[in-house]
Design a protein around this motif. Structure first.
Motif, PDB file in Angstrom:
ATOM      1  N   ALA A  95      -8.838   4.669 -10.012  1.00 49.98           N
ATOM      2  CA  ALA A  95      -8.169   3.372  -9.991  1.00 49.98           C
ATOM      3  C   ALA A  95      -7.217   3.266  -8.801  1.00 49.98           C
ATOM      4  O   ALA A  95      -7.086   2.199  -8.190  1.00 49.98           O
ATOM      5  N   VAL A  96      -6.554   4.375  -8.452  1.00 48.65           N
ATOM      6  CA  VAL A  96      -5.680   4.396  -7.280  1.00 48.65           C
ATOM      7  C   VAL A  96      -6.505   4.194  -6.011  1.00 48.65           C
ATOM      8  O   VAL A  96      -6.139   3.412  -5.126  1.00 48.65           O
ATOM      9  N   VAL A  97      -7.627   4.894  -5.927  1.00 44.27           N
ATOM     10  CA  VAL A  97      -8.522   4.763  -4.773  1.00 44.27           C
ATOM     11  C   VAL A  97      -9.024   3.333  -4.655  1.00 44.27           C
ATOM     12  O   VAL A  97      -8.986   2.714  -3.577  1.00 44.27           O
ATOM     13  N   ASP A  98      -9.498   2.774  -5.773  1.00 48.06           N
ATOM     14  CA  ASP A  98     -10.083   1.436  -5.756  1.00 48.06           C
ATOM     15  C   ASP A  98      -9.061   0.365  -5.397  1.00 48.06           C
ATOM     16  O   ASP A  98      -9.435  -0.705  -4.883  1.00 48.06           O
TER      17      ASP A  98
ATOM     18  N   GLU B 272     -12.167  19.182  -1.647  1.00 49.01           N
ATOM     19  CA  GLU B 272     -13.464  18.796  -2.197  1.00 49.01           C
ATOM     20  C   GLU B 272     -13.291  17.839  -3.375  1.00 49.01           C
ATOM     21  O   GLU B 272     -14.079  16.901  -3.550  1.00 49.01           O
ATOM     22  N   SER B 273     -12.264  18.048  -4.174  1.00 44.93           N
ATOM     23  CA  SER B 273     -11.975  17.119  -5.261  1.00 44.93           C
ATOM     24  C   SER B 273     -11.628  15.737  -4.717  1.00 44.93           C
ATOM     25  O   SER B 273     -12.080  14.711  -5.242  1.00 44.93           O
ATOM     26  N   ILE B 274     -10.832  15.703  -3.661  1.00 42.22           N
ATOM     27  CA  ILE B 274     -10.463  14.427  -3.042  1.00 42.22           C
ATOM     28  C   ILE B 274     -11.686  13.731  -2.469  1.00 42.22           C
ATOM     29  O   ILE B 274     -11.854  12.514  -2.616  1.00 42.22           O
ATOM     30  N   LYS B 275     -12.562  14.509  -1.824  1.00 46.45           N
ATOM     31  CA  LYS B 275     -13.781  13.927  -1.236  1.00 46.45           C
ATOM     32  C   LYS B 275     -14.667  13.310  -2.325  1.00 46.45           C
ATOM     33  O   LYS B 275     -15.212  12.216  -2.155  1.00 46.45           O
ATOM     34  N   ARG B 276     -14.787  13.992  -3.454  1.00 46.99           N
ATOM     35  CA  ARG B 276     -15.634  13.471  -4.529  1.00 46.99           C
ATOM     36  C   ARG B 276     -15.090  12.169  -5.107  1.00 46.99           C
ATOM     37  O   ARG B 276     -15.857  11.270  -5.423  1.00 46.99           O
ATOM     38  N   ILE B 277     -13.773  12.052  -5.217  1.00 43.97           N
ATOM     39  CA  ILE B 277     -13.194  10.874  -5.869  1.00 43.97           C
ATOM     40  C   ILE B 277     -13.002   9.713  -4.909  1.00 43.97           C
ATOM     41  O   ILE B 277     -13.043   8.552  -5.308  1.00 43.97           O
ATOM     42  N   SER B 278     -12.797  10.021  -3.611  1.00 42.24           N
ATOM     43  CA  SER B 278     -12.451   8.962  -2.656  1.00 42.24           C
ATOM     44  C   SER B 278     -13.497   8.729  -1.571  1.00 42.24           C
ATOM     45  O   SER B 278     -13.453   7.718  -0.872  1.00 42.24           O
ATOM     46  N   GLY B 279     -14.415   9.695  -1.404  1.00 43.97           N
ATOM     47  CA  GLY B 279     -15.430   9.568  -0.365  1.00 43.97           C
ATOM     48  C   GLY B 279     -15.046  10.165   0.967  1.00 43.97           C
ATOM     49  O   GLY B 279     -15.857  10.170   1.900  1.00 43.97           O
ATOM     50  N   GLU B 280     -13.830  10.692   1.086  1.00 49.49           N
ATOM     51  CA  GLU B 280     -13.398  11.287   2.352  1.00 49.49           C
ATOM     52  C   GLU B 280     -12.341  12.343   2.089  1.00 49.49           C
ATOM     53  O   GLU B 280     -11.663  12.335   1.054  1.00 49.49           O
ATOM     54  N   TYR B 281     -12.214  13.258   3.042  1.00 51.47           N
ATOM     55  CA  TYR B 281     -11.203  14.298   2.915  1.00 51.47           C
ATOM     56  C   TYR B 281      -9.818  13.733   3.225  1.00 51.47           C
ATOM     57  O   TYR B 281      -9.671  12.713   3.904  1.00 51.47           O
ATOM     58  N   ALA B 282      -8.802  14.426   2.759  1.00 53.84           N
ATOM     59  CA  ALA B 282      -7.422  13.994   2.980  1.00 53.84           C
ATOM     60  C   ALA B 282      -7.022  14.167   4.441  1.00 53.84           C
ATOM     61  O   ALA B 282      -7.446  15.110   5.105  1.00 53.84           O
TER      62      ALA B 282
ATOM     63  N   LYS C 243       0.849  -1.188   0.000  1.00 53.62           N
ATOM     64  CA  LYS C 243       0.000   0.000   0.000  1.00 53.62           C
ATOM     65  C   LYS C 243       0.886   1.241   0.000  1.00 53.62           C
ATOM     66  O   LYS C 243       1.874   1.316   0.734  1.00 53.62           O
ATOM     67  N   THR C 244       0.522   2.205  -0.813  1.00 52.64           N
ATOM     68  CA  THR C 244       1.336   3.395  -1.016  1.00 52.64           C
ATOM     69  C   THR C 244       0.489   4.646  -0.797  1.00 52.64           C
ATOM     70  O   THR C 244      -0.718   4.564  -0.556  1.00 52.64           O
ATOM     71  N   SER C 245       1.129   5.805  -0.889  1.00 51.76           N
ATOM     72  CA  SER C 245       0.440   7.095  -0.719  1.00 51.76           C
ATOM     73  C   SER C 245       0.638   7.947  -1.962  1.00 51.76           C
ATOM     74  O   SER C 245       1.769   8.091  -2.445  1.00 51.76           O
ATOM     75  N   TRP C 246      -0.472   8.506  -2.446  1.00 53.04           N
ATOM     76  CA  TRP C 246      -0.452   9.322  -3.656  1.00 53.04           C
ATOM     77  C   TRP C 246      -0.952  10.718  -3.315  1.00 53.04           C
ATOM     78  O   TRP C 246      -2.078  10.882  -2.806  1.00 53.04           O
ATOM     79  N   TYR C 247      -0.134  11.737  -3.593  1.00 54.64           N
ATOM     80  CA  TYR C 247      -0.491  13.124  -3.331  1.00 54.64           C
ATOM     81  C   TYR C 247      -0.918  13.736  -4.664  1.00 54.64           C
ATOM     82  O   TYR C 247      -0.115  13.843  -5.596  1.00 54.64           O
ATOM     83  N   VAL C 248      -2.197  14.098  -4.729  1.00 52.15           N
ATOM     84  CA  VAL C 248      -2.816  14.366  -6.021  1.00 52.15           C
ATOM     85  C   VAL C 248      -3.389  15.786  -6.058  1.00 52.15           C
ATOM     86  O   VAL C 248      -4.284  16.117  -5.265  1.00 52.15           O
ATOM     87  N   PRO C 249      -2.920  16.636  -6.964  1.00 51.38           N
ATOM     88  CA  PRO C 249      -3.563  17.945  -7.122  1.00 51.38           C
ATOM     89  C   PRO C 249      -5.005  17.784  -7.588  1.00 51.38           C
ATOM     90  O   PRO C 249      -5.328  16.842  -8.340  1.00 51.38           O
ATOM     91  N   GLY C 250      -5.862  18.709  -7.159  1.00 50.07           N
ATOM     92  CA  GLY C 250      -7.239  18.681  -7.633  1.00 50.07           C
ATOM     93  C   GLY C 250      -7.325  18.752  -9.139  1.00 50.07           C
ATOM     94  O   GLY C 250      -8.218  18.164  -9.759  1.00 50.07           O
TER      95      GLY C 250
END
Length: 283
Positions: free
Chosen positions: A68-71, A103-113, A49-56
């Motif tokens: 795909a990263v989230v899933d 908000e972009s992270i919440k929409r794609i992953s279901g939770e805030y960073a 398991k890894t960590s990805w820091y993703v701009p909105g």
């Protein structure tokens, strides 16, 4: 502990540097289109398991790649909305970037960073307060240690003709990084709009040797517990010979007893050990 982390910049880094033309954009697109699937397949193979820091900007421009990263069960951390250092923003602008990115992270992953890594690895005088205000538990932008964590300070006074005046310690944990363990300066050839050139294109085997030696040294100076963070960019590490280097790195570290965790998992492990140490000292 070893943390494999990825700054999933997509095209945002090139656009932020003033290079929105087809060639640099295509370099950025290589990350979500080609490299990210390769990386996810590699981590599935080794059950890491890894960590990805993703701009909105990346989330909104390449939602399928980020989903795909989230899933696949990897951590999604905050990396701004645009790939612009917070030092360049007013307090209001910086907070707006944090909110929009979250908000972009919440929409794609279901939770805030819970984790944040600054574009360009720098913080403004307002960053730590704003990160805590918006629920960020750790930052990964500073370099005050190589194998241990510490709590960030707020309110340092730094002047050339006076000694450093340290600010107060906050509750924001620093998960440390280093340019020497980042693939970008080693590998990425860049001709910047200002005329400067970043040579990059280092021999991957030589870089691998450096990366392994940093882990080996950690086991010598902190044999009981240490955290080592590697930083990669999909559009950089995703090229063939570098993917082979990354797999050899994983294999070698596994042989040497490394435990791979996401940054959030490593944060919780560090905090738990600190709590246990304080409890033992009080008894």
């Amino acid at each position: 502990i070893v943390c494999l982390t990825f700054d999933f910049d997509g095209i945002s880094g090139f656009v932020a540097r003033g290079s929105p033309t087809p060639s640099p954009v295509s370099r950025g697109e290589f990350g979500p289109r080609v490299a990210a699937p390769r990386l996810l397949a590699l981590f599935k193979k080794y059950r890491i398991k890894t960590s990805w820091y993703v701009p909105g900007h990346t989330i909104e421009s390449f939602p399928d790649a980020v989903k795909a990263v989230v899933d696949a069960g990897h951590e999604i951390g905050h990396h701004g909305w645009r790939h612009i250092s917070p030092v360049e923003f007013s307090r209001e602008e910086e907070e707006a970037e944090l909110v929009r990115g979250n908000e972009s992270i919440k929409r794609i992953s279901g939770e805030y960073a819970r984790g944040y890594r600054s574009p360009a690895w720098d913080l403004s005088p307002n960053s730590i307060v704003l990160l805590q205000k918006h629920g960020i538990q750790y930052d990964s932008s500073l370099m005050g240690h190589d194998y241990d964590c510490y709590f960030a300070r707020q309110g340092d006074v730094v002047e050339l003709k006076k000694s450093l005046v340290r600010g107060r310690e906050t509750g924001l944990l620093e998960m440390l990084i280093s340019w020497s363990l980042d693939d970008f300066p080693h590998f990425e050839y860049m001709r910047n709009p200002n005329g400067s050139i970043q040579a990059g294109l280092m021999n991957a085997t030589n870089v691998l040797e450096n990366f392994v030696d940093d882990y080996t040294y950690m086991t010598r100076v902190q044999p009981d517990f240490g955290i080592l963070t590697y930083t990669f960019h999909p559009h950089v590490i995703g090229r063939g010979h570098r993917m082979m280097m990354l797999e050899r790195l994983i294999q070698k570290l596994m042989e040497d007893g490394a435990v791979f965790m996401s940054m959030e998992e490593a944060m919780h492990e560090w905090l738990a050990r600190q709590k246990a140490g304080r409890k033992a000292a009080a008894e």
